[in-house]
Design an enzyme around this catalytic site. Structure first.
Site, mmCIF file in Angstrom:
data_model
loop_
_atom_site.group_PDB
_atom_site.id
_atom_site.type_symbol
_atom_site.label_atom_id
_atom_site.label_comp_id
_atom_site.label_asym_id
_atom_site.label_seq_id
_atom_site.Cartn_x
_atom_site.Cartn_y
_atom_site.Cartn_z
ATOM 1 N N LYS A 76 8.902 15.941 -65.953
ATOM 2 C CA LYS A 76 8.980 16.139 -64.489
ATOM 3 C C LYS A 76 8.661 17.578 -64.092
ATOM 4 C CE LYS A 76 11.089 12.290 -65.264
ATOM 5 N NZ LYS A 76 11.318 10.996 -64.705
ATOM 6 N N ASP B 258 21.746 15.486 -71.248
ATOM 7 C CA ASP B 258 20.381 15.022 -71.025
ATOM 8 C C ASP B 258 19.829 15.878 -69.879
ATOM 9 O OD1 ASP B 258 18.037 13.751 -70.402
ATOM 10 O OD2 ASP B 258 18.895 11.740 -70.223
ATOM 11 N N TRP C 242 20.952 6.491 -66.201
ATOM 12 C CA TRP C 242 19.535 6.129 -66.394
ATOM 13 C C TRP C 242 19.483 4.885 -67.287
ATOM 14 C CZ3 TRP C 242 16.272 8.021 -70.893
ATOM 15 C CH2 TRP C 242 14.935 7.634 -70.743
HETATM 16 N N1 KET Z 1 16.577 11.291 -69.058
HETATM 17 C C1 KET Z 1 16.658 10.947 -67.764
HETATM 18 C C2 KET Z 1 17.938 11.132 -67.044
HETATM 19 C C3 KET Z 1 15.526 10.415 -67.127
HETATM 20 O O1 KET Z 1 15.636 10.101 -65.847
HETATM 21 C C4 KET Z 1 14.334 10.227 -67.844
HETATM 22 C C5 KET Z 1 13.165 9.607 -67.207
HETATM 23 C C6 KET Z 1 14.312 10.648 -69.187
HETATM 24 C C7 KET Z 1 15.456 11.170 -69.762
HETATM 25 C C8 KET Z 1 13.120 10.515 -70.084
HETATM 26 O O2 KET Z 1 11.937 10.952 -69.642
HETATM 27 P P1 KET Z 1 10.778 11.329 -70.688
HETATM 28 O O3 KET Z 1 9.522 11.037 -69.974
HETATM 29 O O4 KET Z 1 10.974 10.500 -71.919
HETATM 30 O O5 KET Z 1 10.961 12.765 -70.980
HETATM 31 N N2 KET Z 1 13.255 8.929 -66.159
HETATM 32 C C9 KET Z 1 12.189 8.308 -65.361
HETATM 33 C C10 KET Z 1 11.122 7.645 -66.134
HETATM 34 C C11 KET Z 1 11.572 6.600 -67.119
HETATM 35 O O6 KET Z 1 12.406 5.747 -66.805
HETATM 36 O O7 KET Z 1 11.074 6.661 -68.262
HETATM 37 C C12 KET Z 1 12.832 7.396 -64.329
HETATM 38 O O8 KET Z 1 14.070 7.241 -64.307
HETATM 39 O O9 KET Z 1 12.095 6.848 -63.490
#
Ligand code: KET
Length: 467
Positions: free
Chosen positions: A312, A276, A195
């Site tokens: 999500k 993660d 990511w």
């Molecule tokens: N870890 C992974 C692997 C991940 O894909 C995301 C979010 C997060 C943590 C963090 O999400 P949060 O909303 O802070 O709980 N991924 C999507 C959104 C982004 O990039 O912020 C994405 O990959 O599209």
């Protein structure tokens, strides 16, 4: 841009067009060969006191910013895609950039169970007092139990430090601060690719990182041998960042047997696994199945870091709700770790927001709501599996080149890693109005059955006609 009255004190003082920090701090801004001295923050250089001494001196009103030396930052590789999408007026446009669930009508979705929990909260008329630094106690209990299982010995023995975080990102950031403070010089190993924000998080926390092999473009699968070799070769006591399930961006997870071997190597080298978990329940539709990797490590008695997110699986993207969990070998160590996490959080953001925490606690704490959540999660995961299948079918029906697209079906979670390169991904956007990240990742959660054929046309064109 701030407007300042400037005294033009010298027309020949400096040939340097650059703005140095030193000059900036003193209130001086050099523009081209002219040296402007701001009258506002530096009393000694006020226009009233500027005395002509054989130099040109006059007062001018000019818009000059103290932030002249700050360059424009590039757009974020993921969230910047949504900004570009919003600016596109073409009616065929499709946003497959950010990993955010949409309905078949491509609309954002608020889970029914979330609305019910919010109604309950309104009825109770709960207050808006500060939460403790570690967050809402009912949330912290619920989130740790969801991760490890309520009957896990770790819970019974009190060996887990759980602190509510600002969703997955904030929880990862807090863990990074802990690593930086208490494991100075220790490296975090991240998968290649991973990511995009992982590198930013560790860079900003000043935690050194390097990559381990993960994705093999030749097999469009896991480079397991490479991964194990790189984890083995890392300095003893490194932190190994692992995606609990639904690896982002590849959609490729180790098998249960491979997870066992990864745990063997991590244990042998005294590394610390750092999970993660952003997609629990979203990969398979089952919360328990998607937590199997973390539970396998916990069952070995290992110490583990786990960042969780409810963006999500509960669709709480904007509520910023998640947690950092540190599984320790004793209750005493867990208590000390928790105290230090709180100490790190306090000057950063003081204490976390309450709304999302109450939603999670209410949903998980009520057997009826918990059941409804699981059903809705299965529905969301099921819709993604359906578009995955339809996209594959459309590609196979339309592409006569004999290319094997079956990797799309093997990938897990929200995303498909298409294998499209940067130029091909740009063609998807520029020609077809399909917005996606430049690493070739598409979010299937933003795709509808109705748009699968259009997307297949775009992929086939980009893959075969752009090198
Ligand atoms: N870890 C992974 C692997 C991940 O894909 C995301 C979010 C997060 C943590 C963090 O999400 P949060 O909303 O802070 O709980 N991924 C999507 C959104 C982004 O990039 O912020 C994405 O990959 O599209």
């Amino acid at each position: 841009m701030a407007s300042s009255m400037l005294s033009l004190a010298s027309a020949s003082a400096s040939a340097s067009p650059s703005l140095s920090l030193h000059d900036n701090l003193k209130g001086r801004v050099k523009l081209g060969s002219v040296n402007f001295i701001s009258c506002l923050p530096d009393k000694t250089s006020s226009s009233a006191k500027a005395k002509p001494s054989g130099r040109i001196s006059m007062t001018v009103g000019v818009n000059v910013s103290r932030f002249e030396g700050i360059a424009m930052a590039p757009p974020d590789p993921i969230l910047g895609v949504s900004e570009a999408f919003r600016a596109d007026t073409n009616e065929k446009k499709l946003n497959l950039g950010v990993g955010a669930y949409r309905t078949e009508e491509l609309q954002p979705y608020v889970l029914k169970v979330v609305k019910k929990a919010e109604n309950l909260m309104l009825e109770r008329g709960e207050n808006k007092e500060y939460l403790p630094i570690e967050g809402l106690a009912a949330f912290n209990k619920a989130t740790a139990e969801l991760l490890l299982g309520a009957d896990n010995p770790v819970m019974k023995e009190g060996r887990i430090a759980t602190v509510q975080g600002l969703s997955g990102t904030g929880s990862l950031r807090l863990a990074s601060a802990l690593i930086e403070r208490y494991f100075p010089g220790a490296k975090v190993l991240i998968s290649s690719p991973t990511w995009g924000n992982h590198k930013n998080i560790f860079n900003d926390a000043r935690v050194p990182w390097s990559e381990y092999r993960y994705y093999d473009p030749k097999t469009v699968g896991l480079d397991f041998e490479g991964m194990v070799a790189d984890v083995k070769a890392a300095p003893e006591g490194s932190f190994i960042l692992l995606h609990g399930c639904a690896h982002n961006p590849t959609g490729i997870d180790p098998t249960p047997e491979q997870w066992e071997k990864i745990a063997d190597v991590i244990q042998e080298k005294n590394h610390i696994p750092f999970f993660d978990v952003a997609y629990q329940g979203f990969a398979s539709g089952s919360l328990d199945q998607d937590a199997a990797s973390v539970r396998l490590f916990a069952a070995r008695g290992m110490e583990i870091l786990v960042a969780q997110s409810y963006s999500k699986n509960l669709g709480l993207y904007a509520e910023r709700i998640g947690a950092i969990n540190v599984v320790c070998s004793s209750a005493d160590a867990a208590a000390r770790v928790k105290s230090q996490l709180k100490r790190l959080a306090r000057p950063m953001y003081s204490n976390p927001p309450v709304h999302g925490a109450r939603i999670v606690a209410n949903v998980v704490g009520d057997p009826a709501l918990f059941g409804e959540w699981k059903a809705e999660m299965e529905l969301m995961a099921g819709r993604i599996k359906n578009v995955r299948q339809k996209l594959y079918d459309s590609l196979m029906a339309k592409d006569k080149s004999g290319k094997d697209w079956s990797f799309i079906l093997k990938q897990i979670g929200m995303f498909s890693f298409t294998g499209l390169n940067k130029a091909q991904s740009e063609n998807m956007t520029n020609k077809w109005h399909v917005y996606m990240t430049k690493d070739g990742r598409i979010s299937l959660a933003g795709l509808s059955l109705a748009k699968c054929e259009y997307l297949a046309d775009a992929i086939i064109d980009s893959y075969h006609n752009v090198s």
